[in-house]
Write a protein that holds these residues in place. Structure first.
Motif, mmCIF file in Angstrom:
data_model
loop_
_atom_site.group_PDB
_atom_site.id
_atom_site.type_symbol
_atom_site.label_atom_id
_atom_site.label_comp_id
_atom_site.label_asym_id
_atom_site.label_seq_id
_atom_site.Cartn_x
_atom_site.Cartn_y
_atom_site.Cartn_z
ATOM 1 N N ASN A 102 0.887 -1.161 0.000
ATOM 2 C CA ASN A 102 0.000 0.000 0.000
ATOM 3 C C ASN A 102 0.926 1.212 0.000
ATOM 4 O OD1 ASN A 102 -1.989 1.899 0.290
ATOM 5 N ND2 ASN A 102 -2.449 1.401 2.413
ATOM 6 N N VAL A 103 1.023 1.872 -1.163
ATOM 7 C CA VAL A 103 1.922 3.002 -1.351
ATOM 8 C C VAL A 103 1.084 4.249 -1.590
ATOM 9 C CG1 VAL A 103 3.753 3.974 -2.806
ATOM 10 C CG2 VAL A 103 3.696 1.510 -2.357
ATOM 11 N N THR A 104 1.333 5.302 -0.816
ATOM 12 C CA THR A 104 0.683 6.582 -1.062
ATOM 13 C C THR A 104 1.754 7.635 -1.296
ATOM 14 O OG1 THR A 104 0.543 7.082 1.296
ATOM 15 C CG2 THR A 104 -1.386 6.053 0.292
ATOM 16 N N ALA A 105 1.379 8.654 -2.060
ATOM 17 C CA ALA A 105 2.306 9.742 -2.356
ATOM 18 C C ALA A 105 1.593 11.073 -2.162
ATOM 19 C CB ALA A 105 2.828 9.619 -3.782
ATOM 20 N N THR A 106 2.368 12.035 -1.732
ATOM 21 C CA THR A 106 1.908 13.415 -1.587
ATOM 22 C C THR A 106 2.919 14.301 -2.285
ATOM 23 O OG1 THR A 106 0.933 12.905 0.572
ATOM 24 C CG2 THR A 106 1.347 15.228 0.088
ATOM 25 N N LEU A 107 2.435 15.271 -3.038
ATOM 26 C CA LEU A 107 3.306 16.244 -3.690
ATOM 27 C C LEU A 107 3.025 17.628 -3.124
ATOM 28 C CD1 LEU A 107 3.048 14.962 -7.361
ATOM 29 C CD2 LEU A 107 5.156 15.126 -6.020
ATOM 30 N N VAL A 108 4.081 18.383 -2.860
ATOM 31 C CA VAL A 108 3.962 19.766 -2.411
ATOM 32 C C VAL A 108 4.556 20.639 -3.514
ATOM 33 C CG1 VAL A 108 4.537 21.443 -0.629
ATOM 34 C CG2 VAL A 108 4.181 19.033 -0.007
ATOM 35 N N SER A 109 3.733 21.546 -4.048
ATOM 36 C CA SER A 109 4.131 22.370 -5.184
ATOM 37 C C SER A 109 5.148 23.431 -4.787
ATOM 38 C CB SER A 109 2.891 23.039 -5.795
ATOM 39 O OG SER A 109 2.444 24.086 -4.947
ATOM 40 N N PRO A 110 5.779 24.069 -5.777
ATOM 41 C CA PRO A 110 6.724 25.143 -5.469
ATOM 42 C C PRO A 110 6.070 26.288 -4.677
ATOM 43 C CG PRO A 110 6.959 24.474 -7.751
ATOM 44 C CD PRO A 110 5.750 23.755 -7.205
ATOM 45 N N SER A 111 4.760 26.479 -4.851
ATOM 46 C CA SER A 111 4.068 27.551 -4.126
ATOM 47 C C SER A 111 3.543 27.082 -2.772
ATOM 48 C CB SER A 111 2.930 28.114 -4.974
ATOM 49 O OG SER A 111 1.998 27.100 -5.294
ATOM 50 N N GLY A 112 3.805 25.802 -2.401
ATOM 51 C CA GLY A 112 3.436 25.299 -1.084
ATOM 52 C C GLY A 112 2.101 24.581 -1.007
ATOM 53 N N GLU A 113 1.407 24.428 -2.122
ATOM 54 C CA GLU A 113 0.120 23.727 -2.126
ATOM 55 C C GLU A 113 0.358 22.213 -2.075
ATOM 56 O OE1 GLU A 113 -4.068 23.777 -4.665
ATOM 57 O OE2 GLU A 113 -2.347 24.942 -5.369
ATOM 58 N N THR A 114 -0.430 21.518 -1.231
ATOM 59 C CA THR A 114 -0.279 20.072 -1.055
ATOM 60 C C THR A 114 -1.306 19.322 -1.884
ATOM 61 O OG1 THR A 114 0.602 20.366 1.167
ATOM 62 C CG2 THR A 114 -0.326 18.208 0.652
ATOM 63 N N PHE A 115 -0.852 18.273 -2.569
ATOM 64 C CA PHE A 115 -1.714 17.399 -3.373
ATOM 65 C C PHE A 115 -1.532 15.977 -2.860
ATOM 66 C CE2 PHE A 115 -0.683 21.093 -5.765
ATOM 67 C CZ PHE A 115 -1.910 21.472 -6.296
ATOM 68 N N GLY A 116 -2.644 15.341 -2.484
ATOM 69 C CA GLY A 116 -2.595 14.003 -1.943
ATOM 70 C C GLY A 116 -2.795 14.035 -0.450
#
Length: 189
Positions: A102-116
């Motif tokens: 069970n693998v989850t990923a989160t991305l944080v954009s250059p402007s600081g917005e979190t996805f996931g």
């Protein structure tokens, strides 16, 4: 290999040195495929050790894939998705791909917005098994990637070497270069 990872011991009742040598050869081939994917095919990629694993990632254009639903395969192209994120988890002891995670990923954009966090699904690939999904991201740039892996629930053969993959793992990659794009294609008829 982490301090809590037992060494691959050929003296167990289940593993001989020739068997472990074959597992290592399989792992070497998998890691070479991973290196090729991350360094030569993907827009960006990398690896790092984490607990009982070597965790890696690759960033590509969003891409079409088959989905198995209602008893048949259906080709699904990206809609508004613009990034394909691949995660790999290799056994730190021998380099082989670790399935059923069970693998989850989160991305944080250059402007600081979190996805996931978003589930990364197991993907059969002609060269490299991996966990992946298409993402919709708002901007290009350098992201932070956070990967979480839960301990797998699969059975483990070998009373000595099987005592691994028992702790959750969190890995963070910084400076992940993302340039959005999509490559919708139609499969052969």
């Amino acid at each position: 290999m982490s301090a809590h990872t037992p060494p691959m011991d050929p003296n167990s009742s289940e593993a001989t040195q020739p068997q472990l040598d074959r597992a290592k050869a399989e792992g070497d081939a998998y890691r070479e495929a991973l290196r090729y994917m991350a360094e030569e095919v993907a827009k960006d990629g990398g690896t790092q050790p984490a607990g009982d694993y070597i965790v890696g990632y690759a960033v590509e254009d969003a891409e079409g894939m088959y989905d198995f639903a209602d008893g048949s395969l259906t080709w699904v192209n990206p809609d508004d998705e613009n990034v394909h994120l691949e995660i790999v988890a290799c056994d730190a002891a021998d380099g082989r791909f670790v399935p059923c995670l069970n693998v989850t990923a989160t991305l944080v954009s250059p402007s600081g917005e979190t996805f996931g966090p978003h589930d990364q699904m197991l993907v059969w690939h002609p060269m490299l098994y991996h966990y992946a999904r298409n993402w919709t991201l708002p901007e290009d740039g350098e992201y932070t990637l956070k990967v979480h892996i839960d301990p797998p629930t699969f059975m483990r053969h070998d009373e000595i070497n099987g005592r691994r993959f028992t702790e959750p793992v969190d890995v963070e990659f910084t400076g992940v270069k993302i340039k959005r794009g999509a490559e919708p294609v139609e499969p052969p008829q």
